[in-house]
Design a protein around this motif. Structure first.
Motif, short mmCIF file in Angstrom:
data_model
loop_
_atom_site.label_atom_id
_atom_site.label_comp_id
_atom_site.label_asym_id
_atom_site.label_seq_id
_atom_site.Cartn_x
_atom_site.Cartn_y
_atom_site.Cartn_z
N ARG B 118 0.81 -1.30 0.23
CA ARG B 118 0.03 -0.03 0.11
C ARG B 118 0.92 1.31 0.06
NH1 ARG B 118 -5.66 0.15 1.40
NH2 ARG B 118 -5.42 1.87 0.50
N VAL B 119 0.46 2.28 -0.81
CA VAL B 119 1.24 3.47 -0.86
C VAL B 119 0.39 4.42 -0.03
CG1 VAL B 119 1.97 5.27 -2.37
CG2 VAL B 119 1.94 2.97 -3.03
N HIS B 120 -0.95 4.42 -0.23
CA HIS B 120 -1.65 5.40 0.62
C HIS B 120 -2.70 4.58 1.46
CE1 HIS B 120 -1.31 7.20 -3.31
NE2 HIS B 120 -1.77 8.48 -2.84
N ASP B 121 -2.83 4.99 2.84
CA ASP B 121 -3.32 4.02 3.90
C ASP B 121 -3.90 5.21 4.94
OD1 ASP B 121 -4.39 2.20 5.01
OD2 ASP B 121 -2.81 1.13 5.71
N LEU B 122 -5.24 5.26 4.94
CA LEU B 122 -5.77 6.25 5.90
C LEU B 122 -5.93 5.48 7.24
CD1 LEU B 122 -8.88 8.00 4.06
CD2 LEU B 122 -6.87 9.20 4.61
N PRO B 123 -5.97 5.91 8.23
CA PRO B 123 -6.24 5.36 9.66
C PRO B 123 -7.58 4.40 9.31
CG PRO B 123 -5.77 7.71 10.17
CD PRO B 123 -5.86 7.59 8.62
N ASP B 124 -7.81 3.48 10.11
CA ASP B 124 -9.11 2.71 10.33
C ASP B 124 -10.25 3.24 10.55
OD1 ASP B 124 -7.34 0.68 8.98
OD2 ASP B 124 -7.53 -0.83 10.50
N PHE B 125 -9.86 4.68 11.37
CA PHE B 125 -11.22 5.34 12.01
C PHE B 125 -11.78 6.24 10.99
CE2 PHE B 125 -7.41 7.04 13.82
CZ PHE B 125 -7.38 8.42 13.29
N THR B 126 -11.26 5.98 9.97
CA THR B 126 -11.89 7.11 8.82
C THR B 126 -12.59 6.34 7.94
OG1 THR B 126 -9.84 7.12 7.76
CG2 THR B 126 -9.94 8.80 9.08
N TYR B 127 -13.69 6.71 7.10
CA TYR B 127 -14.16 6.35 6.02
C TYR B 127 -13.93 7.37 4.91
CZ TYR B 127 -18.26 5.65 2.65
OH TYR B 127 -18.73 5.30 1.83
N PHE B 128 -13.37 6.55 3.68
CA PHE B 128 -13.37 7.21 2.37
C PHE B 128 -14.03 6.52 1.39
CE2 PHE B 128 -10.95 7.76 -1.47
CZ PHE B 128 -11.07 9.31 -1.59
N SER B 129 -14.35 7.12 0.39
CA SER B 129 -15.11 6.35 -0.89
C SER B 129 -14.75 7.33 -2.16
CB SER B 129 -16.64 6.58 -0.71
OG SER B 129 -17.12 6.10 -1.92
#
Lengths: 198, 217
Positions: B118-129
């Motif tokens: 993975r290059v981009h990885d938001l924290p698990d407590f965020t929602y992205f779509s």
């Protein structure tokens, strides 16, 4: 006293530094994100393969069994077909459909041109089937292009074929009059199709 | 009783107090700087991949559209990474002996996925779509930079909450028409339809874009 202040300062400083530490349990929770590797599961994958032959419960059957366009032919459908054709097909078939796309220019075996009698007379379903199952060295696109888009692309290919094979009788009276005016010499010639053009 | 503290202790105490306060301010400033630096937000993170896949070659060299490989962008939250089968669509015929592509061929032969890092990885407590953005006029370039100029994929935007919000508060200057989403090097300010018109066309309602529950649900 100054020593006490120094220790206090150090404590406060350490506190601030600590607050900057990563809160690992929250940023990386014990759950699998899409496609995350899962040790000890088959293939290390958290995503499970559906049983072979699975179809979505709400998939409309007519899309896959129909012999003809199972939806109304609209401008939106053709535009969708054009966009998807340009994404998935044009690398090899070229945006014009002559079969000399960029990947072919880099050495991929050239596909046949769409502008030949054989393909002009092929039923719409033929294009749908080739996208679904592949053909010769062309791989199947079933996993990338859903059935609705396959029909849209097939319809667009027929529009593309027409664009290179317009007949004089397809024109309205006014258009023909316009044509006669623009170029009197062209009046009366049968077609403007270029057979086997590369 | 003799004096315990010499006279100069007075000034030492006040120096220590002021110095301490000053130090705290400096520490906070340093923490903020480090926190928003490229190092800490992961900008220019360039992990090593199992195959040195080049977007530069495939996108600007061959003209492939992002969707050819990232098929999920329009329909799902997850953009999707291409399965080995997608690579082999071309590489079953092209560069069939290249050493670099050995892991791809092995993956197909053994029916095991390639493990991209993975290059981009938001924290698990965020929602992205992705679907929510790509179908509403936000182009890949706004969040991923000039991917077509990357021989090796790297992160180009901080992906902090501040960064997300700076667009959510004022998305107009970043909006593009729907046929320009995957275009690279597009300048909405210069080439585009005015932002407020696109905002209307996509029927974007700005009021809930900055609410916590939009991204933390």
């Amino acid at each position: 006293m100054s020593r006490l202040a120094g220790y206090l300062g150090l404590l406060v400083g350490l506190g601030i530094l600590l607050s900057g530490c990563d809160q690992e349990p929250m940023t990386n929770q014990p759950k699998f994100e899409t496609y995350e590797a899962a040790p000890r599961w088959p293939d290390n994958q958290s995503a499970r393969q559906p049983v072979a032959g699975t179809v979505p419960r709400d998939a409309p059957v007519e899309l896959t069994v129909s012999d003809n366009l199972p939806m109304p032919l609209t401008r939106e459908l053709l535009e969708r077909g054009q966009a998807q054709f340009n994404v998935y097909c044009s690398p090899c078939h070229a945006r014009t459909g002559y079969g000399n796309g960029m990947i072919v220019q880099r050495g991929f075996p050239a596909p046949p041109s769409f502008h030949t009698d054989r393909l002009r007379n092929a039923p719409l379903r033929h294009f749908y089937d080739v996208i679904t199952d592949g053909y010769g060295v062309m791989y199947s696109y079933a996993d990338r292009v859903p059935p609705q888009d396959r029909w849209a692309i097939a319809a667009y290919i027929q529009a593309l074929q027409l664009s290179q094979y317009a007949r004089l009788d397809d024109l309205t009276e006014e258009q023909r009059a316009q044509l006669d005016q623009d170029d009197p010499a062209a009046a009366g010639t049968a077609t403007s199709a270029e057979e086997g053009h590369q | 009783m003799p004096q315990i503290f010499p006279r100069r202790a007075n000034s030492l105490v006040s120096m220590a107090l002021w110095g301490g306060a000053f130090g705290v301010v400096i520490l906070i400033l340093v923490a903020i700087t480090i926190g928003s630096s490229a190092h800490d937000t992961g900008v220019f993170t360039t992990p090593e991949q199992p195959v040195p896949f080049s977007h530069e070659h495939h996108v600007s060299g061959l003209g492939l559209d992002c969707q050819y490989c990232h098929t999920g962008v329009e329909k799902s939250d997850f953009a999707g990474l291409p399965p080995t089968y997608t690579c082999m669509t071309c590489h079953s015929q092209l560069w069939t002996n290249a050493e670099m592509l050995e892991p791809v061929r092995q993956s197909l032969k053994r029916d095991e996925p390639i493990e991209w890092v993975r290059v981009h990885d938001l924290p698990d407590f965020t929602y992205f779509s992705h679907r929510a953005h790509v179908n509403n006029g936000v182009g890949c370039e706004s969040c991923h930079g000039r991917v077509d100029e990357m021989p090796i994929t790297s992160q180009r935007k901080p992906l902090t909450m501040q960064w997300c919000l700076s667009c959510h508060r004022n998305p107009e200057p970043n909006l593009r028409p729907s046929d320009k989403i995957t275009t690279m090097g597009y300048d909405p300010a210069k080439d585009g339809i005015p932002g407020h018109e696109l905002l209307e066309r996509y029927a974007i309602r700005k009021d809930n874009l900055t609410e916590c529950v939009t991204c933390h649900r």
